[in-house]
Structures are given as structure tokens and as C-alpha cells.
Design a protein around this motif. Structure first.
Motif, PDB file in Angstrom:
ATOM      1  N   UNK B  21      51.223  32.889  45.943  1.00  0.00           N
ATOM      2  CA  UNK B  21      50.308  33.108  44.825  1.00  0.00           C
ATOM      3  C   UNK B  21      48.904  33.397  45.337  1.00  0.00           C
ATOM      4  N   UNK B  22      48.478  32.624  46.341  1.00  0.00           N
ATOM      5  CA  UNK B  22      47.142  32.826  46.905  1.00  0.00           C
ATOM      6  C   UNK B  22      47.037  34.204  47.548  1.00  0.00           C
ATOM      7  N   UNK B  23      48.135  34.601  48.205  1.00  0.00           N
ATOM      8  CA  UNK B  23      48.172  35.904  48.856  1.00  0.00           C
ATOM      9  C   UNK B  23      47.873  37.026  47.868  1.00  0.00           C
ATOM     10  N   UNK B  24      48.391  36.884  46.654  1.00  0.00           N
ATOM     11  CA  UNK B  24      48.176  37.921  45.649  1.00  0.00           C
ATOM     12  C   UNK B  24      46.786  37.806  45.037  1.00  0.00           C
ATOM     13  N   UNK B  30      38.362  37.960  46.102  1.00  0.00           N
ATOM     14  CA  UNK B  30      37.426  38.386  47.140  1.00  0.00           C
ATOM     15  C   UNK B  30      36.647  39.621  46.690  1.00  0.00           C
ATOM     16  N   UNK B  31      37.332  40.490  45.935  1.00  0.00           N
ATOM     17  CA  UNK B  31      36.686  41.718  45.483  1.00  0.00           C
ATOM     18  C   UNK B  31      35.454  41.416  44.612  1.00  0.00           C
ATOM     19  N   UNK B  32      35.570  40.353  43.829  1.00  0.00           N
ATOM     20  CA  UNK B  32      34.458  40.044  42.932  1.00  0.00           C
ATOM     21  C   UNK B  32      33.199  39.690  43.721  1.00  0.00           C
ATOM     22  N   UNK B  33      33.383  39.252  44.990  1.00  0.00           N
ATOM     23  CA  UNK B  33      32.190  38.925  45.785  1.00  0.00           C
ATOM     24  C   UNK B  33      31.479  40.192  46.241  1.00  0.00           C
TER      25      UNK B  33
END
Lengths: 262, 270, 350
Positions: B21-24, B30-33
Motif C-alpha cells: 500500500x505504501x509503495x503505491x 511525494x508528488x505533493x511536496x
């Protein structure tokens, strides 16, 4: 070509490479003074439009300097810049335009000054047989002619706009593609009547499209710079490769592919 | 985290599941950062962005409608009939699911392109598909149709034919059975299949690029706009990517909601 | 005859020829896999036989294997099917389930609902009209299903074990209701309950292995079974053999004393298990059979003793009280004597 194991083998190879270099003749000899000292490998990031020429040149370079390895990575110049600024381990960067190279020099990622090694201009690509009878740049603006160009965001697109502004002809393209290959694809499949791409792209496409030169193209001459990157672990080899690309053999190869002189 | 676990599931399965789940999720978070938040609104409301978003929504809706019109009969035929070569037909219909979309685009060109097999016919009737919004819808329908067919077919098989048989013995003509029994029974699956198709159409990139071209307001959908913006304006590309992710989350959330609605396919007996 | 069917399904080893008179209720008895449901599916139009003909009052339902193939789809047959499970359409209210048939026949929504209300009242389920199927009990749902089948005003009603999914008390109420509605109708009821056959049917057909093995008026078939399977269903012991002056001689040479049907005639003798007395030593009785216990089976307040007898040429069973069973120290393998009076035996030609 990948020999990264025992140092003794590397030395032996270097010796053989040196002797073979000594016995080789040709105009490139003066630029390879340090031949005997060259070894190891470098990674070259090059614009996608250089795929054909750089692959040939790297092979020739490796053959000449036995024991060296040139790893090539091709992509759009902007993509490569992104990768380099994100820390990709590249030794040499060859850009399809000065704009992307400037991004790297501004970021202090370039060792020394970039060297211009080739130029490229736009040409009209038409499907074989030229169904819409295109002869001039102005023909592209005729009603009913389906012209495909590069989007302004990509180098061939900005060149297209420069030509439009210089010539006073304004195009109404049916599509603004984000890559040269997409423009060529639309033309070679006959979906479009004409496309604007670089001379070298048309040469590389072979018989799938026909090229039509036009004088207005001189308004947008695209210059290809190459430079060693600051992170390089093998500056000597990187510099030697750049010398080779900008040297006589390199220039011969670029001319054959349709590039102009810098 | 408080996870109620059936005693037959080993603990390590949950550990791996969490990793999965974390992988997805992690890359998306991360993109939001990377989003240029102060300029976010400006970036996503530029004329080209708005045009791309509207075009994407418009074409995806049209493609979804086309998927429903074509997919329901297709699923019915696969689930409710038997014929020679049925397995082959099913495999072929589902092919766009596993094909790289670019290949889909090339295939569509060969069929509907100006020089394609049917291109001449369309030209004859004064219809040009190349570089039109229609081409975008065709490309999206091509890649999204398998999602609807897959979802419907399994639901049809699950529902079985017994209700339909009863309806027929009560005097209902086949069309009446379809309208009053079959479709209402599989409606949840139809809805989630349609939503999935919509999501797939929204994300369609390769086939559109190859088949339809890229022109603002006509064929340049949001994914194509993102791809192009990346060249010059990575901030805008990231902002638009986030918009697409949000739309996708919305769509998936909608599907989950519909699937938690008490199932209509529950047995009549209690 | 109103319904005449003759059909073959090679894959299932099914080959049946059957007739049902108008107004008659026919029960089909048989074990699982006998082909009962196959028969109903063929009549309803849900299964296409490999070959055969079917007609209702002279109008063809299907004709396959002849020169002109004909197949009337289920919705044009006017034959309703009531299955073991109610199969109420889960997305419709009870009322709209029942109104489905009339609606499909082209009646307006209001007219169809009015008809539906009448039928819901008929099956004593008027109060359920706005219920969703998911909220109904098994018995309630089956009631609504009956109303739904009848509301379609079928010429022929097919019932496939309509009560077997219900618990005993619910089944008995519903059985009374079905008896009432089937009294004046043409119907085929598939069942494995003799009680259902006795309650509903004028005539029974016994199927086994895809074929009809026995048929006739209900009482006659159940009281004078000709086939061991029918006897088992009817709860009778069946001994087969040849008629003699004393009664009947089995293939194992055992003479059963009873009324004579004439010497040399193929005959059968039926005895109720409860009429048989069980003894450890040979008693003095009209009929005494030496048997070996094969199995003991509790049946409510009695124990069924299943036995094998080579003289009788098959299996025999008797019912004894638990006390008697204990006194006899019954166990599989034990040797016993079954005794019954001549007056308890029914002997008839086979």
C-alpha cells in the motif's frame, strides 16, 4: 567492450590500445595525444536527435581507444537536464539547443565552457508522393493543407515559431506534437499533408517521408552544444570524447546525417 | 494501527500488504511536496490547463457512454451465449488492457486513419476523424472498453441466469428480461465498470498521442498537456498531475461508495 | 391429452415420453439425477432437447430432429415455473414481482398491480405487498413466488420441489395452499416427497436414470409399486417373483403366502415395514424370512432395521421400538427372522 575487472587486464588492454593507436593513421591523430593514458568508462547524455550519429561515433571512439567504454543515454534535452540536475551520473551532456545547456551552466554543473559542434535547421516533411503538392513554406498555410508542427514548448516548435515570425507566414496546424517522432509519425502515416521537423530527422526517417528545403529556415538555426559535467569521475576521457565529436571524424559524421557546421 | 484480523491470516501477510500500500501511495504523496503551492491556482487555471481539463472531461464522458453502448451487449454475448471461438473473442476484446497504448494508437491509425482501411469510407461521407476530438474519443473508448466488459461479464456470470429464466417463463420477451431483470441486477457492476472506464479514458495518453494528435481545445487532453508542460514548465506539469490524481481519487472513491451500497444481487431467500 | 412431450437429451441419458391431461396434476417422483428437472426445463423451454416433439392442445411447443425444426421460446409458451427457491426478483417489491407476468403480457402498470393484489390475497400474502424480497422469510417468499407464477395466468404450471427448501411447519401450511390452487389446474409437480404426490397429484410418474420407470394413478402406484425404487419412496418392502397358488415365489425360492394372482404370472408383493415383527428365533407366522442386519437407522420414535435376504432376493426393512431393538441386541451382521401375516401382504401382477 566492458572490462572492469582485474587491473592487470586493464593495463594490458591499455598497452595494446596504445600500440594500436600508434599504428593508426588519419586526420584525428593530432587530437589524441593522451591516447595511452585513456581508460575506464564515461556516460554520455545526448539529445534524442543525436541517436544515430553518437552511436556510430561512440563505437568508433571505443575501437580507437581500446579499453574505454562510452555509455550512451538518449532522451529529450529537457528530460536529460532534469535527470542531471537530479544527480544522474553523467560525464558528458550534448544538448539539442543552447537553452537547455544554459540551464546546466547556470546551475554550475558544467566543467569549463560548452562547445558548439553542430547546427540543425527545419525542413518540410511530406508523405512520399507529396499528395498536397507542397513546394514552399507558404504552401503550409494554404486552406485544406493539414500541417503538423512541434508544440512551442519543445525546441523544434520554438524554431517553427521563429520561422513563422521571420517569414510573416502564420500556420494553422492541425496538431502541435510534443516530439519530432510524433510529427514524423503523422506525416509518414499520411494523416497529415506536411510536417515541420529538422533536416536530420527527415534524413533519419529514410524513404518514409520526403524532405523539402525552404530558405526561410535560416531564421531559426538550432545549435548543438556539448560539455563535460562537473560531477565527472573521468574528466580526461570525457574531454577526449568531446574532442573526438568536435574533431574531423565527428564533423564528417554530422555532415553525413544532415547537420550543418557550428 | 488497529487491524482486526481473521486468525487464519498470517501476520507477515499484513506486513507485506502495508508495504504494498505504501509503495503505491508514497510516490503520490511525494508528488505533493513538489507542488508550487503559492502558484498552484494560477498554474491550474491557465487557459491551456483549463482547456485541457474540460476537453478531458468531455471526451472521457463521451467515451464512457460509447463503452456502455458497446460494452453491455458485448458482455452479454460473452457471458450469456456459447459459440465457437468465444474464448478467442474474449481474449481479443480484452487485448487493449495489456497492449501498450501506443500500439493501440498505431492500430487505430491503420483502421480509421486517413489512409486506414475505413478512412476512405469516412472521407466519402465527409467525416474526417484524424486530428479531431472524435479521434480522442475513439482512442479512449478503445482502451477503456475492456474495463467495462470485464466488470460486467464477471457480474453477469455471478448473477447467473435463473432470474432471467423465471422472467421468461412469466411471459417476458428477451428485451423485457434484459431491461427489467438483467440490467437492474447488474446495475452496480455497470456503474463501477463505467466509472473505471471513465478513469481509464481520463488517463489515456499513448493512443491519443499517436492517433489523434495534440492541439489545445481539440485533441490535447490533460495527460498530453502535462507531458508537454513538462518540457518548459515543470511546475505546471506537477500541478496538473495533482489535479488528475484528485479527479482519479474522486472517481475511485465514487466506485467504492457504490460497491458498499447493499448488494442488489443478494438472494431472494433469507 | 393436453400436453404431450417426447424428448431425448443424449448427454444426460434422458429419454422420456409423457402426457398430461387438461386439469390434471401430475407428480414426478425420483431420486436426484433422475432427470426430473431436465424434464421441467424442456417443457418450460429453458433446455433444448437433442430430438423430440412437444405440443399443447395440438399447438406445437417444439419439434426437433424432424424436417422442420421448431422451437417456441419460453415467453411464448404460457408455462410458468415455480422452483425450489422462490427466486423473487431482488430489486422489485413483492407486489411488482407478482405484477411482472401481467406487465409482460402488456397490461398497464395499474391493471397489473390490481391483478397482483388479487393473487397475493389468494396466497394469503396481501400484507407483504410492499416488502422487498430480501426482508421476507422463506415461507413468505415462496408464497409470493406462487402468486407470481399464477398471476401470469399460465396454461400449465410447473413446480420443481416447491416445498423442499422450507422447514416442516411452513411447508405444511404452504402444502395446503398449493393443494387449493392446484385443484383446478393443469400442473406438473416434481418432488421426492410421497406426501406431496398424495396431496396434489391425480397421477404419478416415477423417473430414474433419465427414464420413466413407472406411472399410474397416485394411490395405485404408491400402494402397489412395481419397482424397488418406487417401493422405497412409498416406504414399502417389495418382493418380486412369480405367482403361485399360495401367493408368490421369489427368485430365491421363498414362498410368500397371500392372495393368489394366478400361477406363472409375474407378480410383486408389498409389505409395510411396521407390519413386520422381528424375532431372534423363527416364530410361528404365515410368512417367516431369515435376514441379516445390514444397517440400523433411527426414525423418530422407532428404529428401522435394514436387512439383506438371499431368499427374498433383495433387501427388506422393518420398524421396531427402541426397547425391542435393545432386547434383540441388534447390530449389523446379526441374523434375525422377519415375520408377517398373509393379510398384511399385498400381491399383484407386475
Amino acid at each position: 567492450m566492458k572490462l572492469r575487472s582485474l587491473p592487470s587486464i586493464a593495463i594490458a588492454v591499455a598497452v595494446i590500445a596504445g600500440s594500436s593507436a600508434c599504428s593508426s593513421t588519419g586526420p584525428a591523430v593530432p587530437s589524441t595525444r593522451s591516447t595511452a593514458a585513456l581508460s575506464g568508462s564515461i556516460t554520455v547524455f545526448a539529445a534524442a536527435s543525436l541517436t544515430g550519429t553518437f552511436t556510430v561515433l561512440a563505437t568508433k571512439f571505443e575501437a580507437k581507444h581500446r579499453g574505454t567504454t562510452v555509455e550512451l543515454s538518449f532522451a529529450g534535452s529537457a528530460d536529460l537536464v532534469t535527470q542531471i540536475t537530479n544527480g544522474a551520473p553523467a560525464d558528458v551532456f550534448a544538448s539539442a539547443d543552447t537553452k537547455n545547456m544554459t540551464k546546466l551552466t547556470d546551475a554550475n554543473l558544467v566543467e569549463g565552457k560548452p562547445v558548439n559542434f553542430a547546427t540543425n535547421v527545419l525542413e518540410i516533411a511530406v508523405p512520399p508522393g507529396n499528395p498536397a503538392s507542397i513546394a514552399t513554406f507558404a504552401d503550409l498555410a494554404k486552406p485544406g493543407v493539414r500541417t503538423v508542427v512541434c508544440a512551442p514548448q519543445v525546441p523544434c516548435g520554438s524554431a517553427t515559431i521563429a520561422v513563422e515570425q521571420a517569414s510573416g507566414v502564420s500556420l494553422a496546424p492541425v496538431s502541435e506534437e510534443s516530439a519530432v517522432t510524433d510529427v514524423l509519425g503523422k506525416v509518414s502515416s499520411g494523416e497529415a499533408d506536411a510536417g515541420l521537423v529538422y533536416v536530420t530527422d527527415i534524413k533519419a526517417a529514410g524513404s518514409k517521408v520526403t524532405g523539402i528545403t525552404f530558405p526561410e529556415s535560416s531564421a531559426a538555426v538550432n545549435t548543438y552544444p556539448i560539455a563535460t559535467l562537473t560531477g565527472s569521475a573521468n574528466v580526461a576521457l570525457a574531454k577526449a570524447f568531446i574532442d573526438y565529436v568536435t574533431g574531423a571524424i565527428g564533423q564528417e559524421e554530422f555532415a553525413a546525417a544532415g547537420f550543418g557546421k557550428p | 494501527m488497529d487491524i482486526r484480523r481473521s486468525s487464519t491470516i498470517p501476520r507477515w501477510v499484513i506486513v507485506v500488504a502495508v508495504v504494498g500500500a505504501v509503495f503505491v501511495l508514497f510516490p503520490l504523496v511525494a508528488m505533493t511536496t513538489r507542488v508550487d503551492w503559492p502558484n498552484f491556482l494560477v498554474l491550474i487555471t491557465s487557459p491551456s490547463s483549463v482547456a485541457a481539463l474540460l476537453l478531458s472531461l468531455r471526451t472521457s464522458l463521451a467515451a464512457t457512454a460509447a463503452c456502455v453502448v458497446l460494452g453491455v451487449p458485448l458482455a452479454l454475448m460473452l457471458a450469456r451465449t456459447e459459440f465457437r471461438g468465444q474464448r478467442l473473442v474474449r481474449a481479443l476484446v480484452l487485448l487493449p488492457l495489456v497492449l501498450p497504448p501506443v500500439i493501440g494508437g498505431i492500430a487505430l491509425l491503420a483502421a480509421f486513419g486517413r489512409r486506414g482501411l475505413l478512412g476512405q469510407t469516412f472521407d466519402f461521407f465527409g467525416v474526417t476523424i484524424a486530428f479531431s476530438t472524435t479521434a480522442v474519443v475513439i482512442a479512449q473508448t478503445f482502451v477503456a472498453l475492456p474495463f467495462l466488459v470485464l466488470s460486467l461479464e464477471s457480474s453477469l456470470r455471478l448473477a447467473g441466469t435463473r432470474y432471467e429464466a423465471v422472467a421468461a417463463t412469466l411471459g417476458a420477451r428477451p428485451t423485457t428480461v434484459l431491461r427489467r431483470i438483467t440490467l437492474p441486477l447488474i446495475f452496480p457492476a455497470l456503474l463501477s465498470g463505467a466509472v473505471l472506464s471513465f478513469a481509464r479514458a481520463l488517463g489515456e495518453f499513448g493512443a491519443t498521442l499517436t492517433f489523434a494528435g495534440s492541439l489545445q481545445g481539440v485533441t490535447r487532453t490533460l495527460p498530453l498537456e502535462i507531458y508537454l508542460q513538462r518540457e518548459t514548465d515543470p511546475d505546471a506539469a506537477v500541478a496538473l498531475s495533482l489535479v488528475l490524481v484528485l479527479v482519479a481519487v474522486l472517481v475511485v472513491g465514487l466506485t467504492l461508495r457504490t460497491s458498499t451500497v447493499p448488494s442488489l444481487v443478494r438472494r431472494g431467500t433469507s | 391429452m393436453s400436453l404431450a412431450i417426447q424428448a431425448r437429451v443424449a448427454e444426460r441419458g434422458f429419454d422420456v415420453s409423457l402426457e398430461v391431461a387438461e386439469g390434471e396434476t401430475l407428480a414426478i417422483l425420483g431420486p436426484n439425477g433422475a432427470g426430473k428437472s431436465t424434464l421441467l426445463d424442456i417443457v418450460a423451454g429453458l433446455l433444448r432437447p437433442d430430438a423430440g416433439r412437444g405440443e399443447w392442445a395440438g399447438t406445437p411447443l417444439f419439434d426437433i430432429g424432424g424436417r422442420h425444426s421448431l422451437w417456441l421460446p419460453p415467453h411464448r409458451r404460457g408455462i410458468s415455473l415455480l422452483a425450489q427457491e422462490p427466486l423473487l426478483f431482488p430489486h422489485l417489491s413483492a407486489l411488482d414481482n407478482v405484477a411482472f407476468g401481467p406487465r409482460s403480457a402488456g397490461h398497464s402498470k395499474d391493471a397489473a398491480r390490481a391483478t397482483a393484489r388479487t393473487w397475493l390475497a389468494e396466497v394469503e400474502a396481501a400484507d407483504l405487498e410492499s416488502s422487498r424480497p430480501g426482508t421476507l422469510s422463506g415461507g413468505q417468499a415462496q408464497r409470493v413466488a406462487v402468486a407470481r407464477a399464477l398471476a401470469a395466468s399460465p396454461k400449465l404450471l410447473l413446480l420443481d420441489e416447491p416445498l423442499s427448501a422450507l422447514d416442516v411447519t411452513v411447508a405444511s401450511t404452504l402444502r395446503r395452499m398449493l393443494r387449493r390452487v392446484l385443484a383446478t389446474r393443469t400442473a406438473i409437480v416434481v418432488t421426492h416427497e410421497v406426501l406431496d404426490a398424495l396431496t396434489f397429484a391425480d397421477r404419478v410418474v416415477v423417473m430414474n436414470g433419465g427414464a420413466i420407470i413407472e406411472q399410474g394413478p397416485t394411490r395405485e402406484v404408491l400402494e402397489r409399486p412395481r419397482h424397488p425404487f418406487t417401493a422405497e419412496l412409498a416406504g414399502l418392502n417389495l418382493l418380486t417373483g412369480t405367482g403361485s397358488a399360495a401367493g408368490l415365489v421369489t427368485s430365491g425360492g421363498l414362498t410368500i403366502v397371500g392372495e393368489s394372482v394366478g400361477a406363472g404370472v409375474k407378480a410383486a408383493a408389498a409389505v409395510r415395514p411396521s407390519a413386520i415383527a422381528v424375532h431372534a428365533v423363527p416364530p410361528d407366522a404365515d410368512n417367516v424370512v431369515r435376514v441379516t442386519v445390514s444397517d440400523l437407522e433411527p426414525r423418530g420414535d422407532s428404529i428401522r432395521v435394514r436387512t439383506e435376504s438371499s431368499a427374498a432376493g433383495g433387501s427388506l426393512h422393518a420398524d421396531v421400538s427402541p426397547g425391542r431393538a435393545a432386547a434383540l441386541d441388534l447390530a449389523p451382521g446379526a441374523e434375525l427372522y422377519f415375520a408377517f401375516a398373509a393379510s398384511e401382504v399385498s400381491i399383484y401382477p407386475r
